[in-house]
Design a protein around this motif. Sequence first.
Motif, PDB file in Angstrom:
ATOM      1  N   THR A 189      58.916  -8.686  49.575  1.00  0.00           N
ATOM      2  CA  THR A 189      59.698  -8.374  48.372  1.00  0.00           C
ATOM      3  C   THR A 189      58.831  -7.879  47.217  1.00  0.00           C
ATOM      4  OG1 THR A 189      59.543 -10.654  47.530  1.00  0.00           O
ATOM      5  CG2 THR A 189      61.397 -10.140  48.995  1.00  0.00           C
ATOM      6  N   VAL A 190      57.513  -7.911  47.383  1.00  0.00           N
ATOM      7  CA  VAL A 190      56.614  -7.418  46.334  1.00  0.00           C
ATOM      8  C   VAL A 190      56.695  -5.896  46.296  1.00  0.00           C
ATOM      9  CG1 VAL A 190      54.240  -7.336  45.502  1.00  0.00           C
ATOM     10  CG2 VAL A 190      55.088  -9.389  46.645  1.00  0.00           C
ATOM     11  N   PRO A 191      56.979  -5.288  45.143  1.00  0.00           N
ATOM     12  CA  PRO A 191      57.090  -3.825  45.063  1.00  0.00           C
ATOM     13  C   PRO A 191      55.800  -3.133  45.495  1.00  0.00           C
ATOM     14  CG  PRO A 191      57.957  -4.858  43.074  1.00  0.00           C
ATOM     15  CD  PRO A 191      57.282  -5.936  43.862  1.00  0.00           C
ATOM     16  N   SER A 192      55.912  -2.119  46.323  1.00  0.00           N
ATOM     17  CA  SER A 192      54.729  -1.419  46.838  1.00  0.00           C
ATOM     18  C   SER A 192      54.024  -0.612  45.759  1.00  0.00           C
ATOM     19  CB  SER A 192      55.136  -0.506  47.994  1.00  0.00           C
ATOM     20  OG  SER A 192      56.103   0.443  47.564  1.00  0.00           O
ATOM     21  N   ASN A 193      54.770  -0.216  44.702  1.00  0.00           N
ATOM     22  CA  ASN A 193      54.140   0.606  43.664  1.00  0.00           C
ATOM     23  C   ASN A 193      53.064  -0.163  42.893  1.00  0.00           C
ATOM     24  OD1 ASN A 193      55.860  -1.127  42.376  1.00  0.00           O
ATOM     25  ND2 ASN A 193      56.886   0.435  41.131  1.00  0.00           N
ATOM     26  N   ILE A 194      53.160  -1.499  42.894  1.00  0.00           N
ATOM     27  CA  ILE A 194      52.121  -2.293  42.234  1.00  0.00           C
ATOM     28  C   ILE A 194      50.810  -2.160  42.997  1.00  0.00           C
ATOM     29  CG2 ILE A 194      51.430  -4.616  41.539  1.00  0.00           C
ATOM     30  CD1 ILE A 194      54.329  -5.325  41.221  1.00  0.00           C
ATOM     31  N   GLU A 196      50.050   0.329  44.965  1.00  0.00           N
ATOM     32  CA  GLU A 196      49.609   1.716  44.852  1.00  0.00           C
ATOM     33  C   GLU A 196      48.861   1.950  43.551  1.00  0.00           C
ATOM     34  OE1 GLU A 196      53.191   3.903  45.267  1.00  0.00           O
ATOM     35  OE2 GLU A 196      53.423   3.488  47.424  1.00  0.00           O
ATOM     36  N   ALA A 197      49.361   1.345  42.472  1.00  0.00           N
ATOM     37  CA  ALA A 197      48.671   1.478  41.187  1.00  0.00           C
ATOM     38  C   ALA A 197      47.299   0.816  41.230  1.00  0.00           C
ATOM     39  CB  ALA A 197      49.523   0.855  40.076  1.00  0.00           C
ATOM     40  N   ALA A 198      47.221  -0.347  41.872  1.00  0.00           N
ATOM     41  CA  ALA A 198      45.931  -1.032  41.991  1.00  0.00           C
ATOM     42  C   ALA A 198      44.959  -0.223  42.848  1.00  0.00           C
ATOM     43  CB  ALA A 198      46.142  -2.419  42.606  1.00  0.00           C
ATOM     44  N   GLU A 199      45.478   0.451  43.874  1.00  0.00           N
ATOM     45  CA  GLU A 199      44.619   1.266  44.731  1.00  0.00           C
ATOM     46  C   GLU A 199      44.097   2.484  43.986  1.00  0.00           C
ATOM     47  OE1 GLU A 199      44.818   3.412  49.157  1.00  0.00           O
ATOM     48  OE2 GLU A 199      46.533   2.267  48.366  1.00  0.00           O
ATOM     49  N   LEU A 200      44.945   3.079  43.132  1.00  0.00           N
ATOM     50  CA  LEU A 200      44.501   4.212  42.323  1.00  0.00           C
ATOM     51  C   LEU A 200      43.405   3.815  41.350  1.00  0.00           C
ATOM     52  CD1 LEU A 200      47.926   5.955  41.554  1.00  0.00           C
ATOM     53  CD2 LEU A 200      46.110   6.797  43.058  1.00  0.00           C
ATOM     54  N   ASP A 201      43.477   2.577  40.863  1.00  0.00           N
ATOM     55  CA  ASP A 201      42.455   2.081  39.939  1.00  0.00           C
ATOM     56  C   ASP A 201      41.221   1.549  40.656  1.00  0.00           C
ATOM     57  OD1 ASP A 201      44.055   2.720  37.825  1.00  0.00           O
ATOM     58  OD2 ASP A 201      44.929   0.698  37.634  1.00  0.00           O
ATOM     59  N   SER A 202      41.212   1.665  41.992  1.00  0.00           N
ATOM     60  CA  SER A 202      40.093   1.173  42.812  1.00  0.00           C
ATOM     61  C   SER A 202      39.832  -0.312  42.583  1.00  0.00           C
ATOM     62  CB  SER A 202      38.822   1.986  42.517  1.00  0.00           C
ATOM     63  OG  SER A 202      39.023   3.349  42.807  1.00  0.00           O
ATOM     64  N   THR A 203      40.919  -1.082  42.490  1.00  0.00           N
ATOM     65  CA  THR A 203      40.801  -2.522  42.282  1.00  0.00           C
ATOM     66  C   THR A 203      40.333  -3.193  43.566  1.00  0.00           C
ATOM     67  OG1 THR A 203      42.673  -2.392  40.759  1.00  0.00           O
ATOM     68  CG2 THR A 203      42.019  -4.587  41.489  1.00  0.00           C
ATOM     69  N   PRO A 204      39.323  -4.058  43.491  1.00  0.00           N
ATOM     70  CA  PRO A 204      38.865  -4.762  44.705  1.00  0.00           C
ATOM     71  C   PRO A 204      39.987  -5.570  45.348  1.00  0.00           C
ATOM     72  CG  PRO A 204      37.321  -5.053  42.897  1.00  0.00           C
ATOM     73  CD  PRO A 204      38.534  -4.405  42.305  1.00  0.00           C
ATOM     74  N   LYS A 205      39.921  -5.707  46.681  1.00  0.00           N
ATOM     75  CA  LYS A 205      40.991  -6.396  47.405  1.00  0.00           C
ATOM     76  C   LYS A 205      41.110  -7.865  47.009  1.00  0.00           C
ATOM     77  CE  LYS A 205      41.086  -3.416  51.472  1.00  0.00           C
ATOM     78  NZ  LYS A 205      40.976  -3.328  52.950  1.00  0.00           N
ATOM     79  N   TRP A 206      39.963  -8.509  46.759  1.00  0.00           N
ATOM     80  CA  TRP A 206      40.032  -9.916  46.364  1.00  0.00           C
ATOM     81  C   TRP A 206      40.726 -10.064  45.021  1.00  0.00           C
ATOM     82  CZ3 TRP A 206      37.969 -11.538  41.791  1.00  0.00           C
ATOM     83  CH2 TRP A 206      37.011 -10.709  41.175  1.00  0.00           C
ATOM     84  N   ARG A 207      40.537  -9.093  44.125  1.00  0.00           N
ATOM     85  CA  ARG A 207      41.204  -9.148  42.814  1.00  0.00           C
ATOM     86  C   ARG A 207      42.705  -8.873  42.951  1.00  0.00           C
ATOM     87  NH1 ARG A 207      39.182  -9.317  37.768  1.00  0.00           N
ATOM     88  NH2 ARG A 207      40.484  -8.531  36.059  1.00  0.00           N
ATOM     89  N   LYS A 211      45.213 -11.618  41.612  1.00  0.00           N
ATOM     90  CA  LYS A 211      45.888 -11.199  40.380  1.00  0.00           C
ATOM     91  C   LYS A 211      47.273 -10.597  40.600  1.00  0.00           C
ATOM     92  CE  LYS A 211      42.499 -12.330  37.636  1.00  0.00           C
ATOM     93  NZ  LYS A 211      42.662 -13.421  36.631  1.00  0.00           N
ATOM     94  N   ILE A 212      47.547 -10.156  41.829  1.00  0.00           N
ATOM     95  CA  ILE A 212      48.854  -9.538  42.098  1.00  0.00           C
ATOM     96  C   ILE A 212      49.632 -10.317  43.151  1.00  0.00           C
ATOM     97  CG2 ILE A 212      50.028  -7.481  42.955  1.00  0.00           C
ATOM     98  CD1 ILE A 212      47.772  -5.803  41.810  1.00  0.00           C
ATOM     99  N   THR A 213      49.020 -10.476  44.331  1.00  0.00           N
ATOM    100  CA  THR A 213      49.745 -11.073  45.454  1.00  0.00           C
ATOM    101  C   THR A 213      50.141 -12.519  45.173  1.00  0.00           C
ATOM    102  OG1 THR A 213      48.540  -9.650  47.000  1.00  0.00           O
ATOM    103  CG2 THR A 213      49.675 -11.563  47.911  1.00  0.00           C
ATOM    104  N   LEU A 214      49.173 -13.348  44.825  1.00  0.00           N
ATOM    105  CA  LEU A 214      49.477 -14.766  44.587  1.00  0.00           C
ATOM    106  C   LEU A 214      50.480 -14.974  43.455  1.00  0.00           C
ATOM    107  CD1 LEU A 214      46.165 -16.787  45.129  1.00  0.00           C
ATOM    108  CD2 LEU A 214      48.200 -16.701  46.561  1.00  0.00           C
ATOM    109  N   PRO A 215      50.319 -14.339  42.289  1.00  0.00           N
ATOM    110  CA  PRO A 215      51.346 -14.529  41.243  1.00  0.00           C
ATOM    111  C   PRO A 215      52.741 -14.085  41.663  1.00  0.00           C
ATOM    112  CG  PRO A 215      49.352 -13.609  40.295  1.00  0.00           C
ATOM    113  CD  PRO A 215      49.174 -13.567  41.784  1.00  0.00           C
ATOM    114  N   MET A 216      52.825 -12.987  42.447  1.00  0.00           N
ATOM    115  CA  MET A 216      54.135 -12.474  42.837  1.00  0.00           C
ATOM    116  C   MET A 216      54.842 -13.391  43.837  1.00  0.00           C
ATOM    117  SD  MET A 216      54.711  -9.753  41.093  1.00  0.00           S
ATOM    118  CE  MET A 216      56.042  -8.935  41.944  1.00  0.00           C
ATOM    119  N   ILE A 217      54.077 -14.083  44.675  1.00  0.00           N
ATOM    120  CA  ILE A 217      54.703 -14.969  45.664  1.00  0.00           C
ATOM    121  C   ILE A 217      54.602 -16.438  45.250  1.00  0.00           C
ATOM    122  CG2 ILE A 217      54.244 -13.362  47.540  1.00  0.00           C
ATOM    123  CD1 ILE A 217      51.975 -15.221  48.448  1.00  0.00           C
ATOM    124  N   SER A 218      54.169 -16.709  44.024  1.00  0.00           N
ATOM    125  CA  SER A 218      53.992 -18.099  43.578  1.00  0.00           C
ATOM    126  C   SER A 218      55.282 -18.929  43.623  1.00  0.00           C
ATOM    127  CB  SER A 218      53.390 -18.134  42.171  1.00  0.00           C
ATOM    128  OG  SER A 218      54.173 -17.387  41.257  1.00  0.00           O
TER     129      SER A 218
END
Length: 300
Positions: A189-194, A196-207, A211-218
């Motif tokens: 249920t986590v929106p894929s565009n989030i 995609e935006a993190a990938e465009l910003d070259s955000t590390p996977k651990w971050r 910062k995204i996955t855990l808060p969204m499924i908390s």
Amino acid sequence: MDKKKRSVSEKRDRMLGFVTAMPAMILLFVFTVYPVFYLIYYSMFSGSLISAKKTFVGLDNYKELFGSETFRMVLVNTVVYTVLFVSLTMVLAVIIAVWLNGSKHKKLNNMVEGFIFTPHVISMVSVSIVFLWLMDPDTGFLNMVITKLGFAKFPFLSSPSTSMFSLVLVMVWKSVGYYVLLIMAALQTVPSNIYEAAELDSTPKWRVFFKITLPMISPTILFTSVVASIASFKIFDSVNLMTQCGPVDSTNTLVYYIYSFAFRYGKPGMACAAGVILLILVCIMTYVQFGVGKKRVHYQ
């Protein structure tokens, strides 16, 4: 006239809602509310299963429980089991769910999902028999493998220092698949565009994970942790089938303790008192978890 018609229709809707809710309310009262009050009431009496005579003793049953060293050990065992079971189950469930959700190998995903969920639907009797053989200190398969690798035999369920952790491992193996499926449903249920935006910003996977996955499924993690905690407090089948609270009461938990007083020692009053304590502990635990969840769980 419009107001009168509206008031009449509102009354009908309220009455219809009340009538349709009545069966559920009656069942809730009969099977939940009444048993709780009867449990509290009966915990203040002494007696036996053989005789119908009861003697009012007030809070003496509670005083006897808290004055017992065995009962204090049982409380510690229950808390230790709950902490170990919930921690290991939640960590493994999140890791496996994230891996499956990100994997592109559908066949492998289906095999892994089937492998981890199958133990959940297998009866506890079958699981207990299999693991009793696997963990046998002398002829068990696990010790055969351990000795072949050049290590000393592991006591598993036969030692007070390792029996609780061994029991936790069995229950984690049996239960983790259920929680993996719940967390996977939340991940989808986590929106894929989030991402995609993190990938465009070259955000590390651990971050991205923290910062995204855990808060969204908390919210789902909070729900599953509460469900797992309540289930761990009610553990009985595996203790009864695998260890019978041994060795030396090292796996004696609160529900098994209640069962022993009620059906082995014939003291239902003491069993009810222990049941009230179990109810209070579950309520406190749930309240604390939701209290912590208000600060760390993100619902939007």
